[in-house]
Design an enzyme around this catalytic site. Structure first.
Site, PDB file in Angstrom:
ATOM      1  N   LYS A 136      -3.978  -5.433   2.283  1.00 53.37           N
ATOM      2  CA  LYS A 136      -4.423  -6.379   1.245  1.00 53.37           C
ATOM      3  C   LYS A 136      -3.579  -6.197  -0.013  1.00 53.37           C
ATOM      4  O   LYS A 136      -3.160  -7.174  -0.646  1.00 53.37           O
ATOM      5  CB  LYS A 136      -5.897  -6.103   0.959  1.00 53.37           C
TER       6      LYS A 136
ATOM      7  N   LYS B 224      -8.055   4.134  11.365  1.00 54.66           N
ATOM      8  CA  LYS B 224      -7.500   5.493  11.333  1.00 54.66           C
ATOM      9  C   LYS B 224      -8.584   6.432  11.825  1.00 54.66           C
ATOM     10  O   LYS B 224      -9.770   6.044  11.894  1.00 54.66           O
ATOM     11  CB  LYS B 224      -7.053   5.859   9.919  1.00 54.66           C
TER      12      LYS B 224
ATOM     13  N   PHE C  53      -7.883   6.725  -5.821  1.00 56.07           N
ATOM     14  CA  PHE C  53      -6.823   6.851  -4.797  1.00 56.07           C
ATOM     15  C   PHE C  53      -7.375   7.496  -3.527  1.00 56.07           C
ATOM     16  O   PHE C  53      -6.620   8.029  -2.727  1.00 56.07           O
ATOM     17  CB  PHE C  53      -5.656   7.672  -5.355  1.00 56.07           C
TER      18      PHE C  53
ATOM     19  N   ARG D  68     -11.665  -2.740   9.278  1.00 54.43           N
ATOM     20  CA  ARG D  68     -11.019  -3.745   8.420  1.00 54.43           C
ATOM     21  C   ARG D  68      -9.503  -3.687   8.574  1.00 54.43           C
ATOM     22  O   ARG D  68      -8.891  -2.654   8.386  1.00 54.43           O
ATOM     23  CB  ARG D  68     -11.429  -3.548   6.950  1.00 54.43           C
TER      24      ARG D  68
ATOM     25  N   CYS E  60      -7.240  -1.567   2.357  1.00 57.33           N
ATOM     26  CA  CYS E  60      -6.420  -1.496   1.143  1.00 57.33           C
ATOM     27  C   CYS E  60      -4.953  -1.839   1.339  1.00 57.33           C
ATOM     28  O   CYS E  60      -4.473  -2.844   0.808  1.00 57.33           O
ATOM     29  CB  CYS E  60      -6.542  -0.106   0.549  1.00 57.33           C
TER      30      CYS E  60
ATOM     31  N   GLY F 181      -3.315  -0.151   8.630  1.00 53.74           N
ATOM     32  CA  GLY F 181      -4.430  -1.096   8.575  1.00 53.74           C
ATOM     33  C   GLY F 181      -5.357  -0.664   7.443  1.00 53.74           C
ATOM     34  O   GLY F 181      -4.922   0.025   6.522  1.00 53.74           O
TER      35      GLY F 181
ATOM     36  N   LYS G 158      -1.996   1.325  -9.433  1.00 55.43           N
ATOM     37  CA  LYS G 158      -2.783   1.376  -8.203  1.00 55.43           C
ATOM     38  C   LYS G 158      -2.048   0.629  -7.089  1.00 55.43           C
ATOM     39  O   LYS G 158      -1.905   1.121  -5.961  1.00 55.43           O
ATOM     40  CB  LYS G 158      -4.163   0.762  -8.451  1.00 55.43           C
TER      41      LYS G 158
ATOM     42  N   GLU H  95     -10.056   6.752   3.059  1.00 55.29           N
ATOM     43  CA  GLU H  95     -11.229   6.810   3.938  1.00 55.29           C
ATOM     44  C   GLU H  95     -11.030   7.961   4.916  1.00 55.29           C
ATOM     45  O   GLU H  95      -9.929   8.232   5.362  1.00 55.29           O
ATOM     46  CB  GLU H  95     -11.407   5.483   4.684  1.00 55.29           C
TER      47      GLU H  95
END
Ligand code: UDX
Ligand code: UDX
Length: 444
Positions: free
Chosen positions: A275, A332, A159, A339, A272, A269, A215, A162
């Site tokens: 998507k 961020k 979890f 991505r 993860c 954005g 998840k 980034e």
């Protein structure tokens, strides 16, 4: 403790590897990208992640971490392997499992000639049923061995965020173990007992499908909180003097809501959230259920970046031929990752109206040049970016942008017009001193 192999050295894999190495676990890292393997073995981080450089150098210098390209070697010389390859989405929105399948096949081939028992832990984000119906059969086929006997498999999602990946790995809120057998769950739990010592967080033991679903649900709930606040921001935009940041602060004080992930802005954005919500929507539809709430979360997010293009048009009359400074490109702060960054849609929207776009980001410029090429101009500082601009849009809330004062814009811009896409400025002061608009700030 037997060695651990980490298969796939992206954000998840590499940060997991150095976190284990920092606790004296012997790690063999594997990646197909030889340049990445070489960089890591030289103690240089291939990605921008806070705290990674130092931990990586220490892990390599202490020889607790070594990387190779040969998955077979790593599996044969370790007792447990984590699968941490990426699971990007295909143009048709489905999850691309080619990397997970290719690594599962390499693991199976390695286990064919390995006598000792081996644990395989899937960490990559995969849809419910993938571990049991795809990963395990591939390993059994290529090893000629049975899961639950010569080897075992667990699903164990990560979890980490980034920008705070290592901190999140070292201090998780919980550990989720989707076990094929009780024995595999016990073994993985005991590894985490060794790793976290007396700080073991709550451990949820369940079957692999439920763990895989947890998840996705976790990420979709976070995305929902963000789209909820952006919905309220869009309502506030039309109510004179309403301010969504005050609304967010007020509802965040309700312990049942919590203040986290209530920041309104240009949407979510990254590799993860976009998507994962797309994947869960299409997965549910294939099961015969139309998840209208999740679809709505997605729809709000897709439209959100264009709000600032509309605000720019409202403030400038039209933006054709005007110079627009975009501050922030990474999806961020504290990362160089572009991505699914909302900046991509913002820049596209501005270029579509024939604005002249100048961009700056403290970490993502190199990645941005590969993406935007010569369609935009690149500044090397925030102040250079806003110089002679007709309008400045805050797209990523980097700390250095928060430090900018009204005077910085007034002195340098052709016309001091600022649009705060991430609500980092004091609306009272900025509205008084320059032409100012912000996401979720109703105007008089
Ligand atoms: C992580 C999770 O693994 C993924 O499921 C989730 O969707 C996003 O977060 P991430 O760490 O960001 O993915 O993956 P990425 O940054 O794409 O790195 C994956 C690494 O695996 C890359 O370095 C790639 O070179 C490597 N890889 C890919 C392999 O080593 N073998 C392969 O067969 C394919
Ligand atoms: C996310 C999940 O937080 C993490 O648990 C999971 O493992 C991977 O996906 P990440 O994508 O790295 O992590 O970043 P996160 O901090 O969640 O931000 C995702 C996006 O949401 C960013 O674009 C961010 O700008 C946006 N965001 C976040 C908001 O717009 N508002 C918020 O309040 C929080």
């Amino acid at each position: 403790m037997k060695k651990i192999s980490i298969l796939g050295l992206g954000y998840v894999g590499l940060c997991t590897a150095v976190s284990f190495a920092s606790k004296r676990f012997k790690i063999i890292g594997v990646d197909v990208n030889s340049e990445k393997v070489k960089m890591i073995n030289e103690g240089k981080a291939p990605i921008y992640e806070s705290g990674l450089d130092e931990l990586l150098k220490r892990s390599v210098d202490s020889q607790m971490l070594h990387c190779a390209e040969d998955c077979g070697y790593a599996v044969r010389n370790s007792g447990i392997s984590f699968i941490t390859v990426g699971t990007p989405y295909r143009p048709d929105v489905s999850i691309d499992l080619k990397y997970v399948k290719s690594v599962a096949k390499s693991v199976g081939n390695a286990l064919k000639n390995k006598e000792e028992y081996h644990m395989v832990v899937v960490k990559s984000t995969v849809l419910p049923g993938t571990t049991e119906k795809i990963v395990i059969p591939i390993i059994e086929k290529h090893s000629g061995k049975r899961c639950g006997l010569a080897f075992d498999v667990c699903y164990n999602p990560e979890f980490l965020r980034e920008g705070s990946a290592i901190k999140d790995i070292l201090n998780p809120d919980r550990i989720i173990i989707g076990e094929f057998s009780r024995q595999s769950g016990d073994r993985l739990e005991s590894l985490y007992r060794d790793f976290y010592e007396n700080k073991l967080p709550p451990v949820i033991r369940t079957n692999p499908s439920t763990a895989e679903l947890i998840k996705y649900v976790n990420n979709c709930f976070l995305a929902m909180k963000i789209s909820f606040m952006n919905t309220i921001a869009n309502i506030c935009q039309e109510i004179p003097e309403a301010d969504v940041t005050t609304v967010a602060k007020a509802i965040g004080l309700d312990r049942r809501i919590s203040p986290l992930f209530l920041n309104p802005g240009l949407g979510y954005g990254g590799s993860c959230l976009p998507k994962d919500i797309r994947a869960l929507v299409s997965f549910s539809q294939k099961l015969g259920y139309k998840p209208s709430l999740l679809k709505a979360v997605e729809e709000v997010n897709i439209l959100q970046p264009y709000k600032v293009v509309r605000l720019a048009n409202r403030l400038l009359g039209k933006i054709r031929g005007k110079r627009i400074a975009v501050l922030g490109l990474a999806f961020k702060p504290n990362t160089d990752d572009l991505r699914d960054a909302v900046s991509i849609e913002v820049v596209k929207g501005l270029l579509k109206e024939n604005a002249e776009v100048v961009v700056y980001d403290p970490a993502a410029i190199k990645n941005a040049e590969k993406l935007f090429k010569d369609k935009v101009r690149y500044a090397s500082t925030a102040l250079e970016c806003v110089s002679d601009a007709d309008c400045c849009i805050i797209v990523t809330e980097w700390p250095e942008f928060k430090a900018l004062k009204c005077e910085d814009f007034i002195r340098r811009m052709r016309t001091p017009v600022v649009i705060d896409g991430r609500r980092i400025y004091d609306p009272e002061e900025f509205s008084r001193k320059l032409i100012f608009a912000a996401i979720g700030l109703g105007v008089l």
